[in-house]
Design a protein around this motif. Sequence first.
Motif, mmCIF file in Angstrom:
data_model
loop_
_atom_site.group_PDB
_atom_site.id
_atom_site.type_symbol
_atom_site.label_atom_id
_atom_site.label_comp_id
_atom_site.label_asym_id
_atom_site.label_seq_id
_atom_site.Cartn_x
_atom_site.Cartn_y
_atom_site.Cartn_z
ATOM 1 N N ASP A 48 0.823 -1.212 0.000
ATOM 2 C CA ASP A 48 0.000 0.000 0.000
ATOM 3 C C ASP A 48 0.857 1.263 0.000
ATOM 4 O OD1 ASP A 48 -2.286 -1.462 -0.072
ATOM 5 O OD2 ASP A 48 -2.673 -1.362 2.080
ATOM 6 N N ALA A 49 1.856 1.284 -0.876
ATOM 7 C CA ALA A 49 2.713 2.461 -1.002
ATOM 8 C C ALA A 49 1.937 3.584 -1.672
ATOM 9 C CB ALA A 49 3.961 2.122 -1.814
ATOM 10 N N PRO A 50 1.987 4.795 -1.140
ATOM 11 C CA PRO A 50 1.213 5.899 -1.744
ATOM 12 C C PRO A 50 1.823 6.346 -3.068
ATOM 13 C CG PRO A 50 2.544 6.707 0.073
ATOM 14 C CD PRO A 50 2.700 5.208 0.083
ATOM 15 N N LEU A 51 0.970 6.592 -4.041
ATOM 16 C CA LEU A 51 1.365 7.097 -5.348
ATOM 17 C C LEU A 51 0.644 8.417 -5.558
ATOM 18 C CD1 LEU A 51 2.802 6.742 -8.080
ATOM 19 C CD2 LEU A 51 0.805 5.472 -8.871
ATOM 20 N N THR A 52 1.403 9.527 -5.563
ATOM 21 C CA THR A 52 0.797 10.856 -5.596
ATOM 22 C C THR A 52 1.322 11.726 -6.735
ATOM 23 O OG1 THR A 52 2.458 11.683 -4.023
ATOM 24 C CG2 THR A 52 0.399 10.841 -3.107
ATOM 25 N N VAL A 53 2.071 11.169 -7.660
ATOM 26 C CA VAL A 53 2.538 11.948 -8.807
ATOM 27 C C VAL A 53 1.375 12.137 -9.776
ATOM 28 C CG1 VAL A 53 4.148 12.054 -10.734
ATOM 29 C CG2 VAL A 53 4.895 11.123 -8.551
ATOM 30 N N THR A 54 1.042 13.376 -10.070
ATOM 31 C CA THR A 54 -0.100 13.686 -10.930
ATOM 32 C C THR A 54 0.360 13.877 -12.372
ATOM 33 O OG1 THR A 54 -1.189 14.823 -9.101
ATOM 34 C CG2 THR A 54 -2.004 15.275 -11.321
ATOM 35 N N ARG B 210 4.727 22.333 -7.124
ATOM 36 C CA ARG B 210 4.028 21.415 -6.215
ATOM 37 C C ARG B 210 3.149 20.429 -6.978
ATOM 38 N NH1 ARG B 210 2.351 17.982 -4.000
ATOM 39 N NH2 ARG B 210 1.415 17.769 -1.916
ATOM 40 N N LEU B 211 2.470 20.897 -8.021
ATOM 41 C CA LEU B 211 1.600 20.009 -8.781
ATOM 42 C C LEU B 211 2.384 18.996 -9.600
ATOM 43 C CD1 LEU B 211 -1.077 22.549 -10.070
ATOM 44 C CD2 LEU B 211 -1.301 20.916 -8.198
ATOM 45 N N SER B 212 3.575 19.359 -10.070
ATOM 46 C CA SER B 212 4.341 18.456 -10.931
ATOM 47 C C SER B 212 5.081 17.384 -10.152
ATOM 48 C CB SER B 212 5.357 19.250 -11.759
ATOM 49 O OG SER B 212 6.339 19.837 -10.914
ATOM 50 N N GLY B 213 5.201 17.535 -8.849
ATOM 51 C CA GLY B 213 5.915 16.544 -8.043
ATOM 52 C C GLY B 213 4.959 15.594 -7.341
ATOM 53 N N GLY B 214 5.524 14.776 -6.507
ATOM 54 C CA GLY B 214 4.730 13.805 -5.763
ATOM 55 C C GLY B 214 5.595 12.645 -5.317
ATOM 56 N N GLY B 215 4.956 11.633 -4.812
ATOM 57 C CA GLY B 215 5.666 10.466 -4.306
ATOM 58 C C GLY B 215 5.339 9.216 -5.095
ATOM 59 N N LEU B 216 6.335 8.349 -5.208
ATOM 60 C CA LEU B 216 6.135 7.038 -5.821
ATOM 61 C C LEU B 216 5.966 5.941 -4.786
ATOM 62 C CD1 LEU B 216 8.658 7.007 -8.820
ATOM 63 C CD2 LEU B 216 6.181 7.320 -8.878
ATOM 64 N N ALA B 217 6.335 6.223 -3.573
ATOM 65 C CA ALA B 217 6.240 5.244 -2.484
ATOM 66 C C ALA B 217 6.530 5.986 -1.188
ATOM 67 C CB ALA B 217 7.215 4.087 -2.700
ATOM 68 N N TRP C 271 9.040 11.871 -2.138
ATOM 69 C CA TRP C 271 8.879 13.108 -2.902
ATOM 70 C C TRP C 271 9.839 13.119 -4.067
ATOM 71 C CZ3 TRP C 271 5.453 16.659 -3.663
ATOM 72 C CH2 TRP C 271 5.800 17.802 -4.377
ATOM 73 N N LEU C 272 9.307 13.433 -5.237
ATOM 74 C CA LEU C 272 10.087 13.637 -6.449
ATOM 75 C C LEU C 272 9.638 14.943 -7.084
ATOM 76 C CD1 LEU C 272 9.437 10.333 -6.250
ATOM 77 C CD2 LEU C 272 10.746 10.332 -8.360
ATOM 78 N N GLY C 273 10.576 15.661 -7.643
ATOM 79 C CA GLY C 273 10.237 16.901 -8.334
ATOM 80 C C GLY C 273 10.861 18.110 -7.680
#
Length: 474
Positions: A82-88, A373-380, A386-388
Amino acid sequence: MTQLMGRPILEAPGELGGRPALADLLTGVRTALVGLAVVGVPVLGLWVVTPSVDDGPAAATRLAGVLWLIGHGAPVLRGEADAPLTVTPLLLGALAVVRLHRAGAGVVARRGLRSRWGGPVALWAGYCAVAVAVALHCAGAGPFRSEVLPDILVVALVAALATAAGVRSAEAAGRPLADSLLDRLPPPYRPVGGAAPVRAAALAAGAGLVAAGGLLVAVSAVLDAATGGGRGMALLGRGPAALPALLLLALVLLPNAVLWGAAYALGPGFVVGAGSVVSPGGAALGPVPEFPLFALLPADGPGGWRWAALVLPLLAGVVPAVLLGRAAAGRRGPAAAAGGAGGRPVPWPPAATVTAALAAALLVGVGAALLGRLSGGGLAGGRMAWLGPVPWRAGLAAAGWLALVAVPGALLVRHRVLGAEGERGSAPVGDRSAYARLAWWTRRGALRLRARAHALVLRLSEAGRGALGPDPVD
């Protein structure tokens, strides 16, 4: 009965007679379904052509639903942990926002009576109804799963903001906030024409930074192919669906990559996991997920020739400086339309020019921070949380670069334009600064003095030729 049978079941939205709320509700449902089809058709097509696939069509529809939710910025869960994926994927998000904006504007533009529950509220409710069904469908087992309540709330918030923006654009009510803030400034610091020149300069600067990011992404792709690394192609999987799938995924994430490139050009760069940094000063990367866009990242080590990327923000600030300088001289935009005595354009004082340039830099900084902020996010979780770009760093860098170029550049362009008009004999009407009046009178006096000196030299030369007599003739 004849009238009922001759009437179509679903007419154009807003033309359902006494049921305008139902028409608007169906418009919201249709808007959501069209966006879902844009995502679902390629996913189902790839599922059909994939050989020896073990999952059924329900898994493909769940994947399409998850991608649709991610496009709105909704978080989803990945894998058994259940790793969060938040990259839009910003391309999918832009498509959803544009369709909602147009739908909201269309609802207001259509004539006819609206009940209490009609209009934008019914449009929003229809869109959210589809979001609820998609979130519930994607909550089952699979490699990607939705978080039902957070996903519904995020989609509802995005739909409300986009619809409200469309309604406001159609009604054209009220004044922009920037106009109100600038109108409260004292006259020496108030730009003529309100915030329109400021917004134009900010948009030009933003477009320049986006172009700089796109240029860096293109150069990285060309260098990766020219050096024979081929890291992007080496990551392709097997089977006929691997290449189209990765290309489509790279396409929807291309706006994210361009914004990361813009953050790189600004100087702060971006991160690919905790403890990493990618900037013109150098790159320090750890383990990176295998994905073609990540293959374009520079190798670890100092920046070297990559410092040349810092020239791009300087170039991006040239056009805004020219726009503000010409507007400050009363030659372009609303400043030219606002006339003084005799209807002639009114130049801005130097202080107002500086204020406009700083306001444009502030707008660009806020936009850069928001897009970062919108272009980044997390893959896990953990390192890949956080990436971006770091939003506040990207915002400060964008505002600083634009202020560094636009403030002196706008003053210089304004001075040159007003100086050219002064040489043609037109005084800077409406410019009440003592420095401008003194400079104009000084230029005017110098021109007159030069003309009188030239006339005196001609008279002396003619007198000298008369005293010497006629020229000898052979």
